[in-house]
Motif scaffolding. Structure first.
Motif, PDB file in Angstrom:
ATOM      1  N   ARG A 165      46.796  35.256  34.823  1.00 59.86           N
ATOM      2  CA  ARG A 165      46.411  34.464  35.992  1.00 59.86           C
ATOM      3  C   ARG A 165      45.580  33.247  35.574  1.00 59.86           C
ATOM      4  NH1 ARG A 165      49.648  35.128  40.302  1.00 59.86           N
ATOM      5  NH2 ARG A 165      49.816  37.310  40.932  1.00 59.86           N
ATOM      6  N   VAL A 166      44.754  33.404  34.554  1.00 60.96           N
ATOM      7  CA  VAL A 166      43.977  32.272  34.043  1.00 60.96           C
ATOM      8  C   VAL A 166      44.920  31.192  33.526  1.00 60.96           C
ATOM      9  CG1 VAL A 166      42.362  31.490  32.266  1.00 60.96           C
ATOM     10  CG2 VAL A 166      41.932  33.641  33.472  1.00 60.96           C
ATOM     11  N   VAL A 167      45.909  31.609  32.731  1.00 56.64           N
ATOM     12  CA  VAL A 167      46.886  30.668  32.176  1.00 56.64           C
ATOM     13  C   VAL A 167      47.626  29.942  33.292  1.00 56.64           C
ATOM     14  CG1 VAL A 167      49.062  30.495  30.889  1.00 56.64           C
ATOM     15  CG2 VAL A 167      47.186  31.863  29.977  1.00 56.64           C
ATOM     16  N   LEU A 168      48.083  30.685  34.286  1.00 54.38           N
ATOM     17  CA  LEU A 168      48.837  30.086  35.373  1.00 54.38           C
ATOM     18  C   LEU A 168      47.974  29.144  36.212  1.00 54.38           C
ATOM     19  CD1 LEU A 168      51.008  33.121  36.500  1.00 54.38           C
ATOM     20  CD2 LEU A 168      51.805  31.048  35.380  1.00 54.38           C
ATOM     21  N   ALA A 169      46.739  29.525  36.466  1.00 57.49           N
ATOM     22  CA  ALA A 169      45.838  28.670  37.248  1.00 57.49           C
ATOM     23  C   ALA A 169      45.586  27.348  36.514  1.00 57.49           C
ATOM     24  CB  ALA A 169      44.519  29.393  37.508  1.00 57.49           C
ATOM     25  N   ILE A 170      45.373  27.427  35.218  1.00 57.32           N
ATOM     26  CA  ILE A 170      45.133  26.214  34.431  1.00 57.32           C
ATOM     27  C   ILE A 170      46.377  25.335  34.408  1.00 57.32           C
ATOM     28  CG2 ILE A 170      44.666  25.324  32.109  1.00 57.32           C
ATOM     29  CD1 ILE A 170      42.924  27.860  31.687  1.00 57.32           C
ATOM     30  N   SER A 171      47.525  25.941  34.140  1.00 59.25           N
ATOM     31  CA  SER A 171      48.758  25.159  34.032  1.00 59.25           C
ATOM     32  C   SER A 171      49.152  24.533  35.366  1.00 59.25           C
ATOM     33  CB  SER A 171      49.900  26.027  33.492  1.00 59.25           C
ATOM     34  OG  SER A 171      50.163  27.101  34.357  1.00 59.25           O
ATOM     35  N   ALA A 172      48.764  25.187  36.479  1.00 60.61           N
ATOM     36  CA  ALA A 172      49.069  24.659  37.809  1.00 60.61           C
ATOM     37  C   ALA A 172      47.988  23.707  38.315  1.00 60.61           C
ATOM     38  CB  ALA A 172      49.245  25.805  38.801  1.00 60.61           C
ATOM     39  N   GLY A 173      46.910  23.539  37.546  1.00 66.88           N
ATOM     40  CA  GLY A 173      45.813  22.680  37.977  1.00 66.88           C
ATOM     41  C   GLY A 173      45.018  23.268  39.129  1.00 66.88           C
ATOM     42  N   ASP A 174      45.057  24.588  39.274  1.00 67.61           N
ATOM     43  CA  ASP A 174      44.404  25.268  40.394  1.00 67.61           C
ATOM     44  C   ASP A 174      42.967  25.628  40.029  1.00 67.61           C
ATOM     45  OD1 ASP A 174      43.758  26.700  42.643  1.00 67.61           O
ATOM     46  OD2 ASP A 174      45.030  28.423  42.176  1.00 67.61           O
ATOM     47  N   HIS A 175      42.071  24.641  40.109  1.00 70.39           N
ATOM     48  CA  HIS A 175      40.679  24.890  39.739  1.00 70.39           C
ATOM     49  C   HIS A 175      39.978  25.796  40.748  1.00 70.39           C
ATOM     50  CE1 HIS A 175      40.203  21.482  42.556  1.00 70.39           C
ATOM     51  NE2 HIS A 175      39.026  22.013  42.823  1.00 70.39           N
ATOM     52  N   LYS A 176      40.495  25.863  41.983  1.00 70.65           N
ATOM     53  CA  LYS A 176      39.861  26.693  43.010  1.00 70.65           C
ATOM     54  C   LYS A 176      39.955  28.180  42.669  1.00 70.65           C
ATOM     55  CE  LYS A 176      40.541  23.464  46.846  1.00 70.65           C
ATOM     56  NZ  LYS A 176      41.189  23.246  48.160  1.00 70.65           N
TER      57      LYS A 176
ATOM     58  N   ALA B 258      54.874  26.106  37.330  1.00 68.00           N
ATOM     59  CA  ALA B 258      53.676  26.930  37.163  1.00 68.00           C
ATOM     60  C   ALA B 258      53.038  27.260  38.502  1.00 68.00           C
ATOM     61  CB  ALA B 258      52.668  26.219  36.256  1.00 68.00           C
ATOM     62  N   GLN B 259      52.994  26.274  39.408  1.00 65.10           N
ATOM     63  CA  GLN B 259      52.404  26.519  40.729  1.00 65.10           C
ATOM     64  C   GLN B 259      53.202  27.568  41.496  1.00 65.10           C
ATOM     65  OE1 GLN B 259      52.080  22.759  42.720  1.00 65.10           O
ATOM     66  NE2 GLN B 259      50.482  21.998  41.359  1.00 65.10           N
ATOM     67  N   ALA B 260      54.526  27.487  41.403  1.00 58.83           N
ATOM     68  CA  ALA B 260      55.384  28.443  42.114  1.00 58.83           C
ATOM     69  C   ALA B 260      55.221  29.848  41.549  1.00 58.83           C
ATOM     70  CB  ALA B 260      56.841  27.998  42.024  1.00 58.83           C
ATOM     71  N   ILE B 261      55.152  29.958  40.228  1.00 56.74           N
ATOM     72  CA  ILE B 261      55.014  31.267  39.580  1.00 56.74           C
ATOM     73  C   ILE B 261      53.619  31.846  39.792  1.00 56.74           C
ATOM     74  CG2 ILE B 261      55.029  32.473  37.357  1.00 56.74           C
ATOM     75  CD1 ILE B 261      57.812  31.748  38.255  1.00 56.74           C
ATOM     76  N   ALA B 262      52.611  30.981  39.876  1.00 55.42           N
ATOM     77  CA  ALA B 262      51.220  31.433  40.008  1.00 55.42           C
ATOM     78  C   ALA B 262      50.995  32.257  41.273  1.00 55.42           C
ATOM     79  CB  ALA B 262      50.271  30.238  39.988  1.00 55.42           C
ATOM     80  N   ARG B 263      51.841  32.053  42.286  1.00 52.59           N
ATOM     81  CA  ARG B 263      51.684  32.785  43.551  1.00 52.59           C
ATOM     82  C   ARG B 263      52.293  34.182  43.492  1.00 52.59           C
ATOM     83  NH1 ARG B 263      54.303  27.868  45.403  1.00 52.59           N
ATOM     84  NH2 ARG B 263      52.754  26.273  45.903  1.00 52.59           N
ATOM     85  N   LEU B 264      52.997  34.474  42.399  1.00 51.89           N
ATOM     86  CA  LEU B 264      53.765  35.720  42.317  1.00 51.89           C
ATOM     87  C   LEU B 264      53.118  36.739  41.393  1.00 51.89           C
ATOM     88  CD1 LEU B 264      57.274  34.024  41.941  1.00 51.89           C
ATOM     89  CD2 LEU B 264      56.147  34.751  44.062  1.00 51.89           C
ATOM     90  N   ASP B 265      53.580  37.963  41.480  1.00 54.05           N
ATOM     91  CA  ASP B 265      53.121  39.039  40.604  1.00 54.05           C
ATOM     92  C   ASP B 265      53.781  38.858  39.234  1.00 54.05           C
ATOM     93  OD1 ASP B 265      52.591  41.352  39.223  1.00 54.05           O
ATOM     94  OD2 ASP B 265      53.182  42.705  40.847  1.00 54.05           O
ATOM     95  N   PRO B 266      53.003  38.597  38.168  1.00 49.11           N
ATOM     96  CA  PRO B 266      53.596  38.341  36.852  1.00 49.11           C
ATOM     97  C   PRO B 266      54.340  39.527  36.253  1.00 49.11           C
ATOM     98  CG  PRO B 266      51.211  38.552  36.673  1.00 49.11           C
ATOM     99  CD  PRO B 266      51.536  38.500  38.143  1.00 49.11           C
TER     100      PRO B 266
END
Length: 202
Positions: A97-108, A175-183
């Motif tokens: 989740r850390v990797v996905l948040a960073i790659s998606a630019g999701d700082h929140k 990355a943003q699309a995948i970040a919302r899903l269960d890895p």
């Protein structure tokens, strides 16, 4: 440097574990996610550790797997992220989740951790985005400040992102699309759900 501990778990709380190895009890601070992964007190366990040495203190931090250990080292290399904040982040976000948040630019996503405000979340994304991007592109581990490999996304997530970029979507969109899903979902399911999500967002 103590890389790992293997022995009997003699005590554990939500943020601490004591492992007895050859008669010596080692106390390590742990994220709550690791506490949930440890066996019952009295059983054998393995902790992957990081030793932090300062002028006034020597502290040991423990993790249930190598991925969390490496991600902790990567996070604490960021300006303003100390060991306590690193533990707090890994208590609420898995390494994937850390990797996905960073790659998606999701700082929140990082502000869910105690001690992380919007500015620090933005700094984490900014300082680690290049390392994470290279890891996702190659499917290889990332390198932290000490040269130790840190995890890129799991194979399924990396494959799904690669498939989406192959279909013409940008790495950020994928990355943003995948970040919302269960890895842990199968690759095909990740791709299908991600495509649905991208379609709704357009």
């Amino acid at each position: 440097m103590i890389y790992s501990l293997h022995g009997t778990l003699v005590e554990k709380t939500a943020d601490m574990a004591v492992v007895e190895c050859a008669g010596v009890g080692f106390c390590a601070a742990i994220p709550s996610s690791t506490a949930g992964s440890l066996p019952a007190v009295g059983q054998e366990c393995t902790l992957y550790t990081h030793m932090n040495v300062t002028e006034n203190d020597v502290a040991l931090f423990g993790f249930a797997d190598k991925e969390s250990q490496a991600m902790f080292r990567l996070l604490t290399a960021v300006t303003g992220v100390g060991p306590k904040v690193g533990l707090a982040i890994l208590s609420v976000l898995s390494p994937d989740r850390v990797v996905l948040a960073i790659s998606a630019g999701d700082h929140k996503a990082f502000t869910a951790a105690s001690g992380v405000g919007p500015k620090l979340g933005q700094r984490i994304v900014l300082e680690l985005k290049d390392k994470v991007g290279k890891g996702l592109a190659t499917g290889l581990g990332l390198a932290d400040a000490s040269g130790t490999a840190a995890p890129a996304a799991t194979g399924g997530v990396a494959q799904a992102i690669a498939a989406l970029t192959g279909l013409g979507y940008t790495g950020s969109e994928a990355a943003q699309a995948i970040a919302r899903l269960d890895p842990s979902l199968p690759v095909q399911e990740l791709i299908r759900l991600a495509l649905q999500g991208i379609g709704k967002g357009r």
